[in-house]
Design a protein around this motif. Structure first.
Motif, mmCIF file in Angstrom:
data_model
loop_
_atom_site.group_PDB
_atom_site.id
_atom_site.type_symbol
_atom_site.label_atom_id
_atom_site.label_comp_id
_atom_site.label_asym_id
_atom_site.label_seq_id
_atom_site.Cartn_x
_atom_site.Cartn_y
_atom_site.Cartn_z
ATOM 1 N N SER A 27 0.414 11.974 20.075
ATOM 2 C CA SER A 27 -0.881 12.649 20.172
ATOM 3 C C SER A 27 -1.716 11.581 20.907
ATOM 4 C CB SER A 27 -1.529 12.926 18.785
ATOM 5 O OG SER A 27 -1.521 11.691 18.028
ATOM 6 N N GLY A 28 -1.101 10.072 20.860
ATOM 7 C CA GLY A 28 -2.041 9.021 21.483
ATOM 8 C C GLY A 28 -2.914 8.375 20.281
ATOM 9 N N TYR A 29 -2.547 8.965 19.022
ATOM 10 C CA TYR A 29 -3.304 8.359 17.829
ATOM 11 C C TYR A 29 -2.303 8.390 16.690
ATOM 12 C CZ TYR A 29 -7.616 9.968 20.189
ATOM 13 O OH TYR A 29 -8.382 10.049 21.222
ATOM 14 N N VAL A 30 -2.582 7.043 15.969
ATOM 15 C CA VAL A 30 -1.651 7.008 14.782
ATOM 16 C C VAL A 30 -2.484 7.391 13.690
ATOM 17 C CG1 VAL A 30 -0.615 5.408 13.320
ATOM 18 C CG2 VAL A 30 -0.310 5.077 15.907
ATOM 19 N N ASP A 31 -2.047 8.556 13.046
ATOM 20 C CA ASP A 31 -2.711 8.707 11.804
ATOM 21 C C ASP A 31 -2.151 8.246 10.420
ATOM 22 O OD1 ASP A 31 -0.472 10.370 11.009
ATOM 23 O OD2 ASP A 31 -1.250 12.225 11.613
ATOM 24 N N PHE A 32 -2.824 8.233 9.300
ATOM 25 C CA PHE A 32 -2.418 7.682 8.268
ATOM 26 C C PHE A 32 -0.983 8.051 8.002
ATOM 27 C CE2 PHE A 32 -2.100 7.548 3.425
ATOM 28 C CZ PHE A 32 -2.449 6.279 3.229
ATOM 29 N N ALA A 33 -0.667 9.181 7.786
ATOM 30 C CA ALA A 33 0.900 9.668 7.687
ATOM 31 C C ALA A 33 1.772 8.964 8.516
ATOM 32 C CB ALA A 33 0.940 11.061 7.564
ATOM 33 N N GLU A 34 1.559 8.705 9.788
ATOM 34 C CA GLU A 34 2.247 7.971 10.655
ATOM 35 C C GLU A 34 2.305 6.515 10.512
ATOM 36 O OE1 GLU A 34 2.040 10.995 14.913
ATOM 37 O OE2 GLU A 34 0.351 9.683 14.042
ATOM 38 N N LEU A 35 1.357 6.136 10.151
ATOM 39 C CA LEU A 35 1.292 4.440 9.964
ATOM 40 C C LEU A 35 1.954 4.256 8.705
ATOM 41 C CD1 LEU A 35 0.250 1.795 10.396
ATOM 42 C CD2 LEU A 35 -1.899 2.488 9.034
ATOM 43 N N THR A 36 1.667 5.008 7.443
ATOM 44 C CA THR A 36 2.577 4.988 6.371
ATOM 45 C C THR A 36 4.141 4.892 6.684
ATOM 46 O OG1 THR A 36 0.573 5.710 5.138
ATOM 47 C CG2 THR A 36 2.669 5.733 4.054
ATOM 48 N N SER A 37 4.449 6.203 7.279
ATOM 49 C CA SER A 37 5.911 6.140 7.551
ATOM 50 C C SER A 37 6.322 4.994 8.247
ATOM 51 C CB SER A 37 6.060 7.652 8.260
ATOM 52 O OG SER A 37 5.499 8.685 7.546
ATOM 53 N N GLY A 38 5.684 4.739 9.324
ATOM 54 C CA GLY A 38 6.245 3.556 10.226
ATOM 55 C C GLY A 38 6.392 2.235 9.440
ATOM 56 N N LEU A 39 5.533 2.124 8.547
ATOM 57 C CA LEU A 39 5.354 0.592 7.635
ATOM 58 C C LEU A 39 6.590 0.640 6.763
ATOM 59 C CD1 LEU A 39 1.787 -0.250 7.425
ATOM 60 C CD2 LEU A 39 3.285 -1.252 8.868
ATOM 61 N N THR A 40 6.621 1.737 6.376
ATOM 62 C CA THR A 40 7.780 2.105 5.320
ATOM 63 C C THR A 40 9.225 1.938 5.757
ATOM 64 O OG1 THR A 40 6.419 3.819 3.912
ATOM 65 C CG2 THR A 40 8.844 3.919 3.550
ATOM 66 N N VAL A 41 9.395 2.475 7.105
ATOM 67 C CA VAL A 41 10.585 2.241 7.867
ATOM 68 C C VAL A 41 10.900 0.907 8.004
ATOM 69 C CG1 VAL A 41 11.897 3.013 9.819
ATOM 70 C CG2 VAL A 41 10.570 4.406 8.664
ATOM 71 N N LEU A 42 9.773 0.063 8.531
ATOM 72 C CA LEU A 42 10.099 -1.245 9.036
ATOM 73 C C LEU A 42 10.240 -2.112 7.897
ATOM 74 C CD1 LEU A 42 7.638 -1.155 12.000
ATOM 75 C CD2 LEU A 42 9.949 -1.154 12.250
ATOM 76 N N CYS A 43 9.431 -1.979 6.784
ATOM 77 C CA CYS A 43 9.511 -2.666 5.691
ATOM 78 C C CYS A 43 10.331 -2.361 4.602
ATOM 79 C CB CYS A 43 8.141 -2.943 5.237
ATOM 80 S SG CYS A 43 6.796 -3.514 6.378
ATOM 81 N N GLY A 44 10.872 -1.451 4.401
ATOM 82 C CA GLY A 44 11.587 -0.985 3.363
ATOM 83 C C GLY A 44 12.460 0.128 3.418
ATOM 84 N N GLY A 45 12.576 0.668 4.648
ATOM 85 C CA GLY A 45 13.499 2.091 4.961
ATOM 86 C C GLY A 45 14.641 1.795 4.827
#
Length: 88
Positions: A27-45
């Motif tokens: 979409s060209g924007y990172v919403d809350f769910a996308e940010l949470t998912s991305g950080l979860t994958v990078l930090c503890g996925g």
């Protein structure tokens, strides 16, 4: 050229890659769910999810391959972050 300009270009490339990965719906924007998912994958996925995210980050132009230049750009940025956060 100017080494500081080159560092800024590397950082911009990595940040653009992170944004592209986090913006799952394109979409060209990172919403809350996308940010949470991305950080979860990078930090503890899961390992496979981390590998996929890292590959997408390395593959700056999205062609499905990692060039020497793309790897260099990514690793320079990673080491810069590591050095800046742990200079000792």
């Amino acid at each position: 050229g100017d080494p500081d300009h080159s560092k800024v270009e590397h950082l911009n490339s990595v940040l653009s890659g992170l944004f592209r990965i986090f913006d799952a719906d394109g979409s060209g924007y990172v919403d809350f769910a996308e940010l949470t998912s991305g950080l979860t994958v990078l930090c503890g996925g899961e390992r496979d999810d981390k590998v996929k995210a890292a590959f997408e980050l390395f593959d700056a132009d999205g062609d499905g391959y990692i060039t020497k230049e793309e790897m260099y750009t990514y690793l320079c940025s990673v080491f810069k972050v590591l050095y800046e956060t742990n200079p000792a």
